[in-house]
Design a protein around this motif. Structure first.
Motif, PDB file in Angstrom:
ATOM      1  N   UNK A   1       0.827  -1.198   0.000  1.00 11.92           N
ATOM      2  CA  UNK A   1       0.000   0.000   0.000  1.00 11.92           C
ATOM      3  C   UNK A   1       0.869   1.258   0.000  1.00 11.92           C
ATOM      4  N   UNK A   2       0.381   2.252  -0.708  1.00  9.65           N
ATOM      5  CA  UNK A   2       1.129   3.504  -0.749  1.00  9.65           C
ATOM      6  C   UNK A   2       1.072   4.209   0.603  1.00  9.65           C
ATOM      7  N   UNK A   7       0.568   9.493  -1.127  1.00  5.05           N
ATOM      8  CA  UNK A   7      -0.799   9.934  -1.416  1.00  5.05           C
ATOM      9  C   UNK A   7      -0.898  11.442  -1.356  1.00  5.05           C
ATOM     10  N   UNK A  11      -2.058  14.149  -4.185  1.00 10.91           N
ATOM     11  CA  UNK A  11      -3.052  15.190  -3.950  1.00 10.91           C
ATOM     12  C   UNK A  11      -2.502  16.560  -4.319  1.00 10.91           C
ATOM     13  N   UNK A  34      -6.782  19.608   1.706  1.00 15.42           N
ATOM     14  CA  UNK A  34      -6.816  18.165   1.959  1.00 15.42           C
ATOM     15  C   UNK A  34      -6.621  17.797   3.427  1.00 15.42           C
ATOM     16  N   UNK A 133      -3.619  11.936 -16.691  1.00 15.72           N
ATOM     17  CA  UNK A 133      -4.706  10.962 -16.627  1.00 15.72           C
ATOM     18  C   UNK A 133      -5.511  11.090 -15.342  1.00 15.72           C
ATOM     19  N   UNK A 134      -4.841  11.426 -14.259  1.00  7.74           N
ATOM     20  CA  UNK A 134      -5.602  11.526 -13.016  1.00  7.74           C
ATOM     21  C   UNK A 134      -6.264  12.890 -12.863  1.00  7.74           C
ATOM     22  N   UNK A 135      -5.836  13.839 -13.657  1.00  8.34           N
ATOM     23  CA  UNK A 135      -6.502  15.151 -13.639  1.00  8.34           C
ATOM     24  C   UNK A 135      -7.814  15.118 -14.400  1.00  8.34           C
ATOM     25  N   UNK A 137     -10.100  13.079 -14.721  1.00  8.51           N
ATOM     26  CA  UNK A 137     -11.276  12.520 -14.084  1.00  8.51           C
ATOM     27  C   UNK A 137     -12.000  13.495 -13.170  1.00  8.51           C
ATOM     28  N   UNK A 138     -11.279  14.549 -12.762  1.00  7.99           N
ATOM     29  CA  UNK A 138     -11.863  15.383 -11.710  1.00  7.99           C
ATOM     30  C   UNK A 138     -12.404  16.733 -12.187  1.00  7.99           C
TER      31      UNK A 138
ATOM     32  N   UNK B  89      -3.963   1.005  -2.948  1.00 12.99           N
ATOM     33  CA  UNK B  89      -4.796   1.927  -2.165  1.00 12.99           C
ATOM     34  C   UNK B  89      -5.930   1.137  -1.512  1.00 12.99           C
ATOM     35  N   UNK B  90      -6.295   1.504  -0.296  1.00 10.72           N
ATOM     36  CA  UNK B  90      -7.395   0.802   0.384  1.00 10.72           C
ATOM     37  C   UNK B  90      -8.698   0.864  -0.406  1.00 10.72           C
ATOM     38  N   UNK B 100     -10.493   5.884   1.175  1.00 15.59           N
ATOM     39  CA  UNK B 100      -9.301   6.658   1.516  1.00 15.59           C
ATOM     40  C   UNK B 100      -9.697   7.820   2.415  1.00 15.59           C
ATOM     41  N   UNK B 102      -8.644  10.880   3.032  1.00 17.44           N
ATOM     42  CA  UNK B 102      -8.748  12.269   2.576  1.00 17.44           C
ATOM     43  C   UNK B 102      -9.578  12.412   1.303  1.00 17.44           C
ATOM     44  N   UNK B 104     -12.508  12.825  -1.161  1.00 19.23           N
ATOM     45  CA  UNK B 104     -13.833  13.427  -1.059  1.00 19.23           C
ATOM     46  C   UNK B 104     -14.857  12.682  -1.899  1.00 19.23           C
ATOM     47  N   UNK B 108     -15.066  10.118  -8.525  1.00 18.43           N
ATOM     48  CA  UNK B 108     -14.397  11.075  -9.406  1.00 18.43           C
ATOM     49  C   UNK B 108     -12.874  11.068  -9.246  1.00 18.43           C
ATOM     50  N   UNK B 109     -12.370  10.136  -8.436  1.00 18.99           N
ATOM     51  CA  UNK B 109     -10.936  10.137  -8.157  1.00 18.99           C
ATOM     52  C   UNK B 109     -10.173   9.456  -9.282  1.00 18.99           C
ATOM     53  N   UNK B 110      -9.274  10.206  -9.906  1.00 21.92           N
ATOM     54  CA  UNK B 110      -8.517   9.683 -11.029  1.00 21.92           C
ATOM     55  C   UNK B 110      -7.527   8.617 -10.608  1.00 21.92           C
ATOM     56  N   UNK B 111      -6.975   8.804  -9.429  1.00 17.03           N
ATOM     57  CA  UNK B 111      -5.994   7.842  -8.921  1.00 17.03           C
ATOM     58  C   UNK B 111      -6.666   6.491  -8.682  1.00 17.03           C
ATOM     59  N   UNK B 113      -9.090   5.181 -10.290  1.00 21.11           N
ATOM     60  CA  UNK B 113      -9.270   4.468 -11.571  1.00 21.11           C
ATOM     61  C   UNK B 113      -7.986   3.762 -12.004  1.00 21.11           C
ATOM     62  N   UNK B 115      -5.479   2.905 -10.136  1.00 24.59           N
ATOM     63  CA  UNK B 115      -5.046   1.883  -9.194  1.00 24.59           C
ATOM     64  C   UNK B 115      -5.884   0.607  -9.306  1.00 24.59           C
TER      65      UNK B 115
END
Lengths: 138, 138
Positions: A1-2, A7, A11, A34, A133-135, A137-138, B89-90, B100, B102, B104, B108-111, B113, B115
């Motif tokens: 786990x990270x 994490x 963020x 956060x 890629x992670x941007x 999505x939000x 990630x949990x 997780x 923190x 929200x 919508x969390x890109x990470x 997806x 992971x």
DNA sequence: CTTATACCCTATATAATTTATAGGTTTTAT
DNA sequence: ATAAAACCTATAAATTATATAGGGTATAAG
């Protein structure tokens, strides 16, 4: 786990990626957003800067900013920086290789072979997916 | 990275797999072979027994033995037992899910997806490779 | 040119987790 | 009976992760 450190780094990078229009972002803005300890985050941002992912500006009106295009920051880079090896065993790590303490013969180790496969599968995703890629999505 | 506990478990299982001809194997034989503390290993073997992978026999002439065919013990099972989640990630763990702290909005969390993809790639290997595969090599 | 601001840097403290040890209990073969 | 060997639970030691502390240095603004 990270770890939390990693994490938090993601963020922070996400936040910075979403605010690329403004010149700089304060540590405090991110830590408040956060709920991360200001000082802990400070150390993390420092590492990201030293790694060439972020830039910073001191003094009034200063702060941090993304120095790289989000699509040029693979997730693997962030993980290796904050977390260390991605591999599940030191003996199959590309960036942090070490022989396993109790292992007598790496060449004949069956676990070693499998873990190389696992590492490669992980990297197939983590080297190709980027901050961009992670941007999205939000 | 896998903990010593998990690595020791794999060593023990490998040893037991190679000695399936004999009825039982002593903790001490394994601990001496790999230089693992007898007592620490004892706890590990106990967990493997409780999970139904090993059987044991008490008293004189007793010891541990593999209760399952090595090809029916996926590596993922051993890792989950000794190590916990395989996911990074949990919030993407199949067996140990937790949101997780923190985060929200998981949807919508890109990470999140990415992971999930990493987890699935890891599992593609770890669910299909078994004890039998790591025995072959040695 | 002084002041307030905000990052820079290193060291240390605290907390959590992992690793190891300890010691008695129960079962079984001889 | 006795010795061997697993069973079980608790605790200690070591390591690592998380957090804090506090002065240092550069910069914008007045």
């Amino acid at each position: 786990m990270l770890s939390k450190k990693t994490k938090y780094a993601f963020h922070a990078l996400t936040y910075l990626g979403k605010h690329m229009d403004q010149k700089t972002v304060l540590i405090q803005d991110i830590s408040e957003e956060y709920g991360i300890s200001h000082k802990f985050l400070e150390n993390i941002l420092l590492e990201l800067r030293k790694a060439g992912i972020l830039g910073s500006k001191k003094g009034k009106g200063g702060g941090y900013y993304l120095i790289k295009d989000p699509k040029d920051v693979p997730l693997s880079k962030v993980i290796r920086l904050l977390e260390g090896p991605i591999a599940l065993l030191p003996c199959v790590s590309l960036n942090y290789y070490e022989p396993c303490a109790e292992c007598k013969n790496e060449a004949k180790c069956g676990l070693n072979k499998v873990m190389i496969q696992v590492r490669d599968e992980m990297l197939k995703v983590l080297e190709n997916k980027t901050l961009a890629d992670i941007l999205d999505k939000e």
